[in-house]
Design a protein around this motif. Structure first.
Motif, mmCIF file in Angstrom:
data_model
loop_
_atom_site.group_PDB
_atom_site.id
_atom_site.type_symbol
_atom_site.label_atom_id
_atom_site.label_comp_id
_atom_site.label_asym_id
_atom_site.label_seq_id
_atom_site.Cartn_x
_atom_site.Cartn_y
_atom_site.Cartn_z
ATOM 1 N N ASN B 481 0.831 -1.196 0.000
ATOM 2 C CA ASN B 481 0.000 0.000 0.000
ATOM 3 C C ASN B 481 0.869 1.250 0.000
ATOM 4 O O ASN B 481 2.034 1.197 0.388
ATOM 5 N N PRO B 482 0.289 2.392 -0.414
ATOM 6 C CA PRO B 482 1.082 3.627 -0.466
ATOM 7 C C PRO B 482 1.649 4.057 0.879
ATOM 8 O O PRO B 482 2.570 4.857 0.921
ATOM 9 N N ASP B 483 1.135 3.558 2.001
ATOM 10 C CA ASP B 483 1.734 3.915 3.289
ATOM 11 C C ASP B 483 2.708 2.851 3.780
ATOM 12 O O ASP B 483 3.127 2.890 4.933
ATOM 13 N N THR B 485 2.150 -0.295 4.316
ATOM 14 C CA THR B 485 1.509 -1.504 4.821
ATOM 15 C C THR B 485 1.273 -2.436 3.632
ATOM 16 O O THR B 485 1.413 -2.025 2.482
ATOM 17 N N THR B 487 -0.865 -5.988 1.861
ATOM 18 C CA THR B 487 -2.002 -6.894 1.829
ATOM 19 C C THR B 487 -1.543 -8.207 1.215
ATOM 20 O O THR B 487 -0.889 -8.207 0.176
ATOM 21 N N ASP B 515 1.191 -6.727 12.306
ATOM 22 C CA ASP B 515 -0.150 -6.136 12.264
ATOM 23 C C ASP B 515 -0.273 -5.078 11.171
ATOM 24 O O ASP B 515 -1.330 -4.492 10.996
ATOM 25 N N ARG B 516 0.812 -4.823 10.455
ATOM 26 C CA ARG B 516 0.708 -3.941 9.289
ATOM 27 C C ARG B 516 0.544 -4.742 8.002
ATOM 28 O O ARG B 516 0.631 -4.209 6.895
ATOM 29 N N VAL B 517 0.344 -6.025 8.147
ATOM 30 C CA VAL B 517 0.102 -6.879 6.985
ATOM 31 C C VAL B 517 -1.303 -7.427 7.116
ATOM 32 O O VAL B 517 -1.663 -8.002 8.138
ATOM 33 N N ARG B 518 -2.083 -7.203 6.098
ATOM 34 C CA ARG B 518 -3.478 -7.623 6.132
ATOM 35 C C ARG B 518 -3.629 -8.879 5.303
ATOM 36 O O ARG B 518 -3.455 -8.843 4.085
ATOM 37 N N ALA B 594 4.965 5.174 -1.721
ATOM 38 C CA ALA B 594 4.243 6.443 -1.847
ATOM 39 C C ALA B 594 4.510 7.102 -3.196
ATOM 40 O O ALA B 594 3.665 7.804 -3.733
ATOM 41 N N ILE B 603 2.998 -1.484 -6.700
ATOM 42 C CA ILE B 603 3.923 -2.577 -6.430
ATOM 43 C C ILE B 603 3.127 -3.764 -5.903
ATOM 44 O O ILE B 603 2.581 -3.719 -4.804
#
Lengths: 763, 763
Positions: B481-483, B485, B487, B515-518, B594, B603
């Motif tokens: 993700n752009p921050d 984190t 998925t 916990d930053r991986v969903r 970002a 990505i």
């Protein structure tokens, strides 16, 4: 043979350019498609929003205790429940965003800035209980004077919306203002250009606030688990944007929010930001239950983002032989309650069809006590083109030239400097103007209105339009199923047939029948980052990602087949979808897919891309015949022919649909649509009975003429088709009204009372 | 540094081996997770199934007209509504499937083969109306004699279920039979091996039918659009299997079915095939409305697939010094109404712990008038191991050896020929046996039962178990993700914590907090083909796909950073998750993500694989102390220690959970669970009151000892842990009962009446 072809070879497509039944068509026409309002979760609450009845007021006190105490009410939130955000721009992808403004637009803090501004919300066991509880929230307002339009907001004694606001980009001035930003752009020697001109026309124009008028109101269902994990179902053009904006407003990492885009009943740029989502998340978090919110039509019109009303001045000069020399423009756009009108792109785009020696553009983004504007199809361009195309037409009249000839003489073409300075690549404006000029609609004589139309005057007009088309980022995967059918996954909500376009692109590339390809719009957790469905970018950029993902599948097919034959992948090629070996042996994709478990696992193609170097602009034109009833001022569209350069029309029916739909929205903007506020700044027409959009029996069939001047940066030549057709109508209709009546309309909408007044003035 | 390590280097993981809170934990314990029964669609109907009350009967007539005429009934289907399918095996991936049988098991045609066999279904506006309408379907049966168990089915005068059935694989015989297939496997000189033996033990064993006992009954919601596009929500271990089986049974291309797996409340092998899905699709298609079906517990037990009852004979010889020479086994497994028991893998797996000079295995797959069996955790192995481990224990007794010593002396190790002939790679059985032998539970003396247990006798037993572990195919994507984190998307429903295991693997590889991986389990349209969650394969195979997808992300991060620094990707490396350039400049993944829009787009890492060469087997052992109440025959588990070679324990708590859960299911199978049919072939205990599964207060805390002998084919060393812990309990408990009472139990379940009878016989 694949779908891609080198430049110079006219490609022979099996599927692109045909008109298969859309994959989501039956589901939609039979009412089975799942829209946001169809989402129902166990234990779900319903929430309603308390909105300001004032255009501008200070919130002195807000007491929600009585509402909270009401049986059936499960949660109440106010602006203070949203995290505080430091003012200032933050870069999000390619967009600078003022999150403080966005947060206050979601739920007001100290002040409300427009009739309809949200300031509290209640979640309850039913929408009715929630509605009733809204009435028990006590709010004490100090009503302030309002600046209801551009003129009032720019007046020296204007009520100031945001006391800390200083104009960005203009001459530095440390005093409160409603002018959020100003820009000036000059190119060439404008004085010399006007000097050279034999004719100069300078006119002023006003345009009203109009709404996208999507049929499906914004809606959301939010579910928040006890560990804070958020799932949103909502109608949006940009699920990743909803995720990003909600995360920022609520201070959550992106991985904590999953956005599942439901079907979307229209967006047109209006469903690219958040209104309800952060509120629904707060209420769901507080109540521990899923929360559903659906705007009423009244809320849509009062509180979601319409487009900018504007004041525009255009001065244009031309020589006797039809050469336009220079243009000088002043664009003032209403931003609504917070900065951010499309004055920059809109103003520039309106000038793009012409090759000016010199130009000067001045633009102002001005806050007013109306809802914060949102994007609307070719944002900011339609109203600007109304002005520019009217002036071009007037110049043609002064010069005694055919208006299309004047445009052809000055048309932008490959190598022309676009308004902001860079040179155009290959573009289709000349082809479009030539097609318009040769079209039966332009060449056939105007016939008189029918006998019962003694008070009707008929006229024909033309205008053209331009839109940049966006690039941005897209992701796609193409999975080959064990029976050889394929699934195409993208993150682009389908507002104009792009699901089918993507399926067609994959089918073409893989040599599959198009109904064996299943296109899917996935949620934000199931596909790579994908920017908004907007900017006319999806068939172009997401379509290209699909093409590349399908090519990736083909490479894997070759590698698998070669492995089975114990030869190198270089020795095989693809023919009619099958992998063919050097000795002529063939394997179908289905055969290779069925045995994938023994050759390395599932076959999934993947592509991600940034399309900003691939996007290419498109042009549109409209020929329109109108009847003006000189007794009532009512204008009827009698015949309309829309022309557009699609680059490549993947599915011509949808391109035609976009052209027709855009034209109709342009007609609505031209003739009827506008926000009407009373003296106190309350919206008087927040419903489709009084906010008058064109319906089928207002309109003739709109003929669509697709031109294809391929985008050389795109392997399929696609440009993007969604936005530009909205641009020409107001100018074309104004020009037609002039031909019919001799009167120049310079205010939108050209509604019956205005036309009548103009006719009276002319008498 | 990444998560992968070459052989020989002890890896230093940040995240693997830790015990983070599971990502789906809060959602589940707070009741917010969405299970199949929570799915609700607008206009949804509810359907119920009419089931045979007879174990074996011809359907002479079926008249649904009265049911169809009932108000509120919207559709009725019978077997004839399913397409006809030619008998015979079809290869589906790596499985041969008899689709004709599967179709008839979904809805019977000419005959019903067991109490509970489905023969019609009704969709109505409520479950109650549907239920009532079932009573109005008239069925005329000709009741036939039934073959209720293996013995009856193999008797010379047995009632024949399928008159065209001929034994596959045995000596050719053209006469009707209930023996669907037979196999014989021999290796080495068995006669010589028994000749060499000083002691030979030969025993016969019987085991009953048991059910997986998952808490959540099978369920489905089917939606069929007017163009035939199907969406299924259901509780399944294999959404791609449900798609494939439903497509084949209904003659649809795979691209026409989307399966959305809901949360799953247990499966254990039982949720890998279709029961309701094709019926729900037919009813939804016919009614034009979504249709929901949920089995009652009674239906689950009567009509979904349990495991095989069996009759087993084991003859084993050993020399005085504890060397087991040879084994001769006869395995007869009940398949239920249609062929397909796990006699082959189950029989072979039960022998895998030992290095036999010579062996002979004979196996029979026999149809009986019971529900068609389904997979159940290490399919077919627990009952076979009960027999083999009992005989090994008896041999140890005869030889006066410690039972673990005897096993150690004969234990399979690297290079040992597995029963079917190929040599084992590195395996952990010796380590496991040594750990068991050294464990406090094995070394501490047996204490007497408490004072109030005058009738209680205490004993200790041990047994071990083996399971192959499956490979199959998996797909994964990892999106950044752009921050920064991430998925993780897979197609593997999470029945044992694999969602978190996959998130941990990605987090480890990407240097992110877990916990930053969903982690997301996607539907069949949103992820590449992925085989069933089963075979203990998910953490191993899907986990490896996740690892590879994360490595793909890292490569892209390096390329993007290098591009920004205008150097080659070879010049950068990753350190603590950041990309580091040759001059020490660093970029975090979040920074790179970002700006991805300016460096080539989103990505997203991707991997697909076939893991059949990566899968590696695992072994388990159980030490158990029991109290046998000699007055009631009731057996209590007093202490239990489960040991298992996990290869690598990604999340030790889940590995322990699998070990404990598997042990408990093995205990239930050992002591209480069984199908009880009456004379007429009607199931007498179709409910959890009478079908007695162990509950918490039946059990002590089960200690779990994880061993880690890495799987060398897997970069993280993972083997798979889900299935094998169910294998040891019946053998271990039988051995403990013998130590306590001197009585050998050779029938499952070892329920109080049976134990009492055996004690009485011994007296």
């Amino acid at each position: 043979m694949g779908a891609t072809n080198g430049a110079g070879n006219e490609p022979h497509f099996q599927i692109l350019g045909t008109r298969p039944i859309r994959h989501d068509g039956v589901e939609k026409v039979t009412g089975q498609a799942c829209y946001g309002a169809d989402v129902h979760l166990p234990g779900m609450l319903h929430a309603k929003v308390l909105r300001s009845p004032h255009a501008h007021a200070r919130i002195c006190r807000i007491d929600t205790s009585a509402a909270e105490a009401m049986p059936g009410v499960k949660a109440v939130v106010v602006g203070a429940d949203l995290p505080e955000i430091t003012p200032g721009f933050e870069q999000v992808g390619e967009m600078p965003i003022q999150f403080r403004d966005l947060s206050e637009n979601v739920l007001a803090r100290d002040k409300v800035f427009y009739d309809g501004h949200a300031l509290a919300a209640v979640a309850a066991i039913s929408p009715h209980v929630a509605e009733e509880a809204l009435g028990r929230i006590e709010v004490e307002y100090e009503v302030l004077p309002a600046a209801m339009d551009l003129k009032a907001a720019m007046a020296p004694d204007a009520p100031i919306l945001h006391p800390t606001m200083r104009t960005q980009g203009g001459p530095p001035k440390d005093e409160p203002t409603n002018v959020a930003s100003a820009f000036q752009f000059e190119r060439g020697d404008l004085a010399a250009a006007f000097e050279k001109a034999d004719v100069i026309v300078e006119r002023e124009f006003d345009t009203g606030t109009v709404h996208q008028g999507y049929i499906e109101p914004p809606n959301v269902v939010a579910k928040v688990d006890a560990d804070g994990q958020v799932t949103l179902w909502c109608s949006t053009q940009g699920p990743f944007d909803i995720r990003g904006l909600s995360a920022r407003l609520l201070d959550l990492p992106l991985s904590k929010i999953r956005v599942i885009p439901t079907e979307i009943g229209g967006g047109f740029g209006g469903k690219t930001t958040v209104y309800l989502e952060p509120i629904a998340i707060l209420l769901a978090r507080r109540s521990g239950r899923p929360v559903k919110m659906v705007m009423s039509r009244e809320e849509v019109l009062r509180a979601s983002g319409p487009t900018s009303g504007s004041h525009i001045r255009v001065k244009m000069g031309a020589t006797r032989d039809g050469r336009i020399t220079g243009v000088d423009c002043w664009f003032g756009y209403e931003a609504g309650a917070y900065p951010g009108s499309p004055v920059g792109p809109g103003g520039m785009a309106s000038l793009a069809p012409y090759d000016f020696e010199a130009l000067r553009v001045e633009g102002y983004d001005v806050v007013v006590n109306r809802p914060k504007v949102s994007a609307y199809r070719a944002p900011g361009t339609t109203n600007a083109a109304f002005a520019v195309e009217s002036v071009v037409d007037e110049l043609a009249g002064e010069l005694g030239l055919d208006p299309i000839d004047l445009r052809l003489c000055n048309a932008s073409r490959e190598g022309t400097a676009a308004p902001a300075g860079t040179a155009f690549g290959p573009i289709g404006l000349v082809e479009l103007l030539e097609a318009a000029k040769a079209h039966d609609h332009w060449t056939s004589p105007l016939v008189d209105p029918p006998a019962n139309g003694a008070t009707r005057r008929r006229g024909r007009g033309f205008a053209c339009g331009f839109w940049f088309n966006g690039g941005l980022q897209s992701s796609a995967t193409v999975g080959l199923n064990p029976d050889g059918t394929a699934t195409v996954v993208t993150g682009s909500p389908d507002i104009g047939g792009t699901r089918t376009a993507c399926a067609m692109i994959a089918a073409e590339e893989l040599g599959l029948p198009v109904d064996r390809v299943r296109p899917v719009v996935a949620d934000t957790d199931s596909i790579g980052y994908t920017d908004v469905t907007g900017g006319s970018r999806v068939a172009m950029a997401t379509g290209l990602a699909v093409l590349q993902a399908a090519q990736d599948v083909k490479q894997q097919l070759c590698a698998r087949a070669a492995r089975g034959w114990r030869i190198s992948p270089d020795e095989v090629h693809i023919e009619d979808g099958d992998v063919v070996g050097p000795d002529g042996s063939r394997k179908t994709p289905a055969e290779i897919a069925a045995s994938a478990g023994r050759t390395g696992g599932p076959i999934v193609g993947r592509a991600t891309l940034s399309a900003h170097k691939i996007a290419a602009p498109s042009f549109a034109g409209l020929i329109v015949d109108v009847d003006v009833d000189v007794e009532t001022g009512k204008v009827d569209i009698v015949r309309a022919t829309a022309l557009q350069d699609a680059g490549r029309a993947i599915h011509p029916s949808y391109v035609e649909g976009q052209m027709q739909g855009g034209t109709v929205q342009g007609i609505g903007w031209a003739l009827n649509e506008e926000y009407v506020y009373d003296e106190a700044g309350r919206l008087q027409n927040p419903g489709f009975l009084d906010y008058r959009m064109p319906v089928a029996n207002d309109l003739p069939m709109i003929e669509a003429v697709i031109l294809e001047v391929p985008n050389p940066a795109h392997p399929l030549g696609v440009r993007g088709v969604g936005e530009v057709p909205i641009v020409p109508p107001p100018g074309a209709i104004a020009n037609a009204i002039h031909r019919a009546t001799g009167v120049r309309m310079r205010q939108l909408p050209m509604s019956p009372p205005r036309v009548l007044a103009a006719l009276d003035d002319a008498d």
